[in-house]
Design an enzyme around this catalytic site. Structure first.
Site, PDB file in Angstrom:
ATOM      1  N   LEU A   1      -3.563 -38.380  -2.324  1.00 41.87           N
ATOM      2  CA  LEU A   1      -4.970 -38.157  -2.681  1.00 41.87           C
ATOM      3  C   LEU A   1      -5.079 -36.881  -3.518  1.00 41.87           C
ATOM      4  O   LEU A   1      -5.600 -35.860  -3.068  1.00 41.87           O
ATOM      5  CB  LEU A   1      -5.830 -38.044  -1.417  1.00 41.87           C
ATOM      6  CG  LEU A   1      -6.281 -39.374  -0.833  1.00 41.87           C
ATOM      7  CD1 LEU A   1      -6.956 -39.172   0.512  1.00 41.87           C
ATOM      8  CD2 LEU A   1      -7.212 -40.100  -1.780  1.00 41.87           C
ATOM      9  N   HIS A   2      -4.560 -36.951  -4.725  1.00 39.79           N
ATOM     10  CA  HIS A   2      -4.590 -35.822  -5.647  1.00 39.79           C
ATOM     11  C   HIS A   2      -5.193 -36.291  -6.965  1.00 39.79           C
ATOM     12  O   HIS A   2      -5.061 -37.446  -7.345  1.00 39.79           O
ATOM     13  CB  HIS A   2      -3.175 -35.282  -5.890  1.00 39.79           C
ATOM     14  CG  HIS A   2      -2.516 -34.828  -4.631  1.00 39.79           C
ATOM     15  ND1 HIS A   2      -2.843 -33.651  -4.017  1.00 39.79           N
ATOM     16  CD2 HIS A   2      -1.588 -35.415  -3.846  1.00 39.79           C
ATOM     17  CE1 HIS A   2      -2.120 -33.523  -2.909  1.00 39.79           C
ATOM     18  NE2 HIS A   2      -1.355 -34.586  -2.774  1.00 39.79           N
ATOM     19  N   ALA A   3      -5.846 -35.389  -7.662  1.00 37.95           N
ATOM     20  CA  ALA A   3      -6.388 -35.614  -9.001  1.00 37.95           C
ATOM     21  C   ALA A   3      -7.119 -36.953  -9.131  1.00 37.95           C
ATOM     22  O   ALA A   3      -8.175 -37.146  -8.563  1.00 37.95           O
ATOM     23  CB  ALA A   3      -5.302 -35.453 -10.054  1.00 37.95           C
TER      24      ALA A   3
ATOM     25  N   PRO B   1      -6.560 -40.210  -8.051  1.00 41.11           N
ATOM     26  CA  PRO B   1      -6.877 -40.984  -6.844  1.00 41.11           C
ATOM     27  C   PRO B   1      -7.980 -40.331  -5.999  1.00 41.11           C
ATOM     28  O   PRO B   1      -8.844 -41.022  -5.469  1.00 41.11           O
ATOM     29  CB  PRO B   1      -5.557 -41.037  -6.080  1.00 41.11           C
ATOM     30  CG  PRO B   1      -4.531 -40.935  -7.145  1.00 41.11           C
ATOM     31  CD  PRO B   1      -5.118 -39.965  -8.150  1.00 41.11           C
TER      32      PRO B   1
END
Length: 94
Positions: A15-17, A19
């Site tokens: 769950l980075h950037a 997404p």
């Protein structure tokens, strides 16, 4: 009554950037309060980009989505599918 869904993050990058942006946009659009927690850690506001990024949830890690909203089951199912399958957008209601 709290509705919970335990799911494994399906985006390889976690769950980075991008997404995280997709997820936060889906939660905001759902119109109900949702929290997200990594494993058994503290729950944070799932509609907050900074809070979601702060979790540091990696691909393959378990997160817990929760909502106290009445009738949240279907929305939570859709959010869980989004996260577990690493989709580009929130799946349509059936």
């Amino acid at each position: 009554m709290t509705t919970e869904r335990r799911v494994t993050v399906g985006w390889p990058e976690g769950l980075h950037a991008r997404p995280a942006s997709i997820f936060v946009r889906a939660v905001t659009g759902a119109g109900i309060p949702v929290t997200i927690a990594k494993g058994d850690g503290p729950a944070v506001n799932a509609a907050s980009m900074l809070a979601v990024l702060g979790l540091g949830a990696e691909g393959g890690e378990e997160v817990v989505l929760a909502s106290d909203a009445e009738g949240a089951g279907e929305t939570m199912d859709r959010l869980a599918k989004l996260v577990s399958e690493g989709l580009e957008e929130l799946p349509a209601a059936e």
